[in-house]
Motif scaffolding. Structure first.
Motif, mmCIF file in Angstrom:
data_model
loop_
_atom_site.group_PDB
_atom_site.id
_atom_site.type_symbol
_atom_site.label_atom_id
_atom_site.label_comp_id
_atom_site.label_asym_id
_atom_site.label_seq_id
_atom_site.Cartn_x
_atom_site.Cartn_y
_atom_site.Cartn_z
ATOM 1 N N LYS A 59 0.762 -1.263 -0.015
ATOM 2 C CA LYS A 59 0.017 -0.071 -0.095
ATOM 3 C C LYS A 59 0.982 1.177 0.117
ATOM 4 O O LYS A 59 0.557 2.178 -0.875
ATOM 5 C CB LYS A 59 -0.729 0.221 1.356
ATOM 6 N N ALA A 60 2.278 1.058 0.720
ATOM 7 C CA ALA A 60 2.941 2.228 0.884
ATOM 8 C C ALA A 60 3.489 2.935 -0.614
ATOM 9 O O ALA A 60 3.510 3.752 -1.124
ATOM 10 C CB ALA A 60 3.987 2.080 1.648
ATOM 11 N N GLU A 61 3.894 1.775 -1.284
ATOM 12 C CA GLU A 61 4.325 1.752 -2.479
ATOM 13 C C GLU A 61 3.262 2.299 -3.599
ATOM 14 O O GLU A 61 3.674 3.039 -4.371
ATOM 15 C CB GLU A 61 5.023 0.356 -3.054
ATOM 16 N N ALA A 62 2.196 1.861 -3.400
ATOM 17 C CA ALA A 62 1.078 2.187 -4.280
ATOM 18 C C ALA A 62 0.843 3.838 -4.209
ATOM 19 O O ALA A 62 0.383 4.529 -4.839
ATOM 20 C CB ALA A 62 -0.220 1.551 -4.062
ATOM 21 N N MET A 63 1.127 4.318 -2.927
ATOM 22 C CA MET A 63 0.925 5.712 -2.678
ATOM 23 C C MET A 63 2.188 6.713 -3.270
ATOM 24 O O MET A 63 1.891 7.678 -2.973
ATOM 25 C CB MET A 63 0.746 5.958 -1.169
ATOM 26 N N ARG A 64 3.140 6.255 -3.564
ATOM 27 C CA ARG A 64 4.170 6.930 -4.178
ATOM 28 C C ARG A 64 3.823 8.057 -5.071
ATOM 29 O O ARG A 64 2.834 7.804 -6.028
ATOM 30 C CB ARG A 64 5.292 6.332 -4.861
ATOM 31 N N GLY A 65 4.141 9.363 -4.884
ATOM 32 C CA GLY A 65 3.778 10.429 -5.602
ATOM 33 C C GLY A 65 2.475 11.191 -5.235
ATOM 34 O O GLY A 65 2.013 12.147 -5.689
ATOM 35 N N THR A 66 1.746 10.401 -4.167
ATOM 36 C CA THR A 66 0.658 11.127 -3.639
ATOM 37 C C THR A 66 0.892 12.392 -3.022
ATOM 38 O O THR A 66 1.763 12.489 -2.226
ATOM 39 C CB THR A 66 -0.288 10.267 -2.516
ATOM 40 N N GLU A 67 0.187 13.779 -3.436
ATOM 41 C CA GLU A 67 0.345 14.651 -2.541
ATOM 42 C C GLU A 67 -0.708 14.826 -1.421
ATOM 43 O O GLU A 67 -1.819 14.355 -1.373
ATOM 44 C CB GLU A 67 -0.159 15.972 -3.783
ATOM 45 N N LEU A 68 0.105 15.268 -0.410
ATOM 46 C CA LEU A 68 -0.623 15.534 1.126
ATOM 47 C C LEU A 68 -1.074 16.899 1.136
ATOM 48 O O LEU A 68 -0.447 17.888 1.112
ATOM 49 C CB LEU A 68 0.146 15.014 1.902
ATOM 50 N N TRP A 69 -2.255 17.154 1.127
ATOM 51 C CA TRP A 69 -3.147 18.492 1.315
ATOM 52 C C TRP A 69 -4.094 18.488 2.283
ATOM 53 O O TRP A 69 -4.563 17.599 2.858
ATOM 54 C CB TRP A 69 -3.627 18.878 0.024
ATOM 55 N N ILE A 70 -4.606 19.824 2.711
ATOM 56 C CA ILE A 70 -5.267 19.839 3.783
ATOM 57 C C ILE A 70 -6.271 20.889 2.982
ATOM 58 O O ILE A 70 -6.061 21.865 2.004
ATOM 59 C CB ILE A 70 -5.029 20.757 4.957
ATOM 60 N N GLY A 71 -7.576 21.141 3.593
ATOM 61 C CA GLY A 71 -8.754 22.164 2.930
ATOM 62 C C GLY A 71 -8.452 23.650 3.624
ATOM 63 O O GLY A 71 -7.466 23.853 4.738
ATOM 64 N N ARG A 72 -8.682 24.399 2.751
ATOM 65 C CA ARG A 72 -8.564 25.753 3.176
ATOM 66 C C ARG A 72 -9.035 26.276 4.476
ATOM 67 O O ARG A 72 -8.174 27.038 5.204
ATOM 68 C CB ARG A 72 -9.311 26.940 2.196
ATOM 69 N N ASP A 73 -10.011 25.541 4.992
ATOM 70 C CA ASP A 73 -10.468 25.858 6.225
ATOM 71 C C ASP A 73 -9.712 25.319 7.411
ATOM 72 O O ASP A 73 -9.568 25.750 8.800
ATOM 73 C CB ASP A 73 -12.055 25.317 6.655
#
Length: 152
Positions: A59-73
Motif C-alpha cells: 500500500k505504501a508503494e502504491a501511494m508513491r507520488g501522492t500529494e498530501l494536502w489540507i482544506g482551506r478551512d
C-alpha cells in the motif's frame, strides 16, 4: 500541498515524505479525511511518516507520488501582510497608475523573499519582488504593482 509521498520505508506501511511545511504533525487529517497521520519522525534521508490507512509496504508503494494536502478551512489565520501563494496566483495585476498588467502566474523564492511573476496579455512576463515598495496592496480581487516596477 504540505508534502508528497516519496516511497515506502520498511515493511509496515511507513512512507518516506518530501515536506513543504515545517510541522506536518500539526495536520493529523489530510486529503479531505482520506489519510490520518499517526506519526512523523526525522530520518537519515528526510522524514518518515505513518498513516492509519497504509498498513503494509504494498500500500505504501502504491501511494508513491501522492500529494498530501489540507482544506482551506484548516489553514492557520494570516497575520498582517501575510498571504498564501494560492491566493495570489491568477490575480489580475494593475499598476499604481491604473494600467492593466496581466495576471500573476508564478511565485518564486530565490532566497531573498518571494518574487511574483506576471504574464502580460501579449505573453511576455516580468518579475516583481513581493515587497511593500513594489507591491503596495493586494486583496482577493487584484494586485497593485508600483508603476516603476511595471515599466517595459
Amino acid at each position: 500541498m504540505l508534502a508528497a509521498i516519496a516511497g515506502a520505508h520498511g515493511l509496515n506501511g511507513e512512507v518516506r515524505l518530501k515536506l513543504f511545511t515545517d510541522d506536518l504533525s500539526a495536520y493529523p487529517t489530510l486529503n479531505g479525511g482520506a489519510l490520518t497521520l499517526v506519526s512523523v519522525r526525522p530520518a537519515t534521508n528526510g522524514v518518515i511518516g505513518k498513516f492509519r490507512e497504509i498498513g503494509n509496504r504494498n500500500k505504501a508503494e502504491a501511494m508513491r507520488g501522492t500529494e498530501l494536502w489540507i482544506g482551506r478551512d484548516q489553514l492557520p489565520p494570516l497575520g498582517e501582510g501575510e498571504y498564501y501563494h494560492a491566493d495570489l496566483l491568477g490575480l489580475p495585476a494593475v499598476s499604481s497608475a491604473g494600467e492593466a498588467l496581466g495576471n500573476v502566474v508564478a511565485i518564486d523564492d530565490f532566497g531573498a523573499g518571494d518574487v511574483i511573476e506576471i504574464e502580460r496579455p501579449d505573453g511576455k512576463r516580468f518579475m516583481v519582488p513581493m515587497q511593500p515598495h513594489a507591491v503596495p496592496e493586494w486583496d482577493g480581487e487584484r494586485l497593485v504593482v508600483d508603476a516603476l516596477f511595471a515599466a517595459d
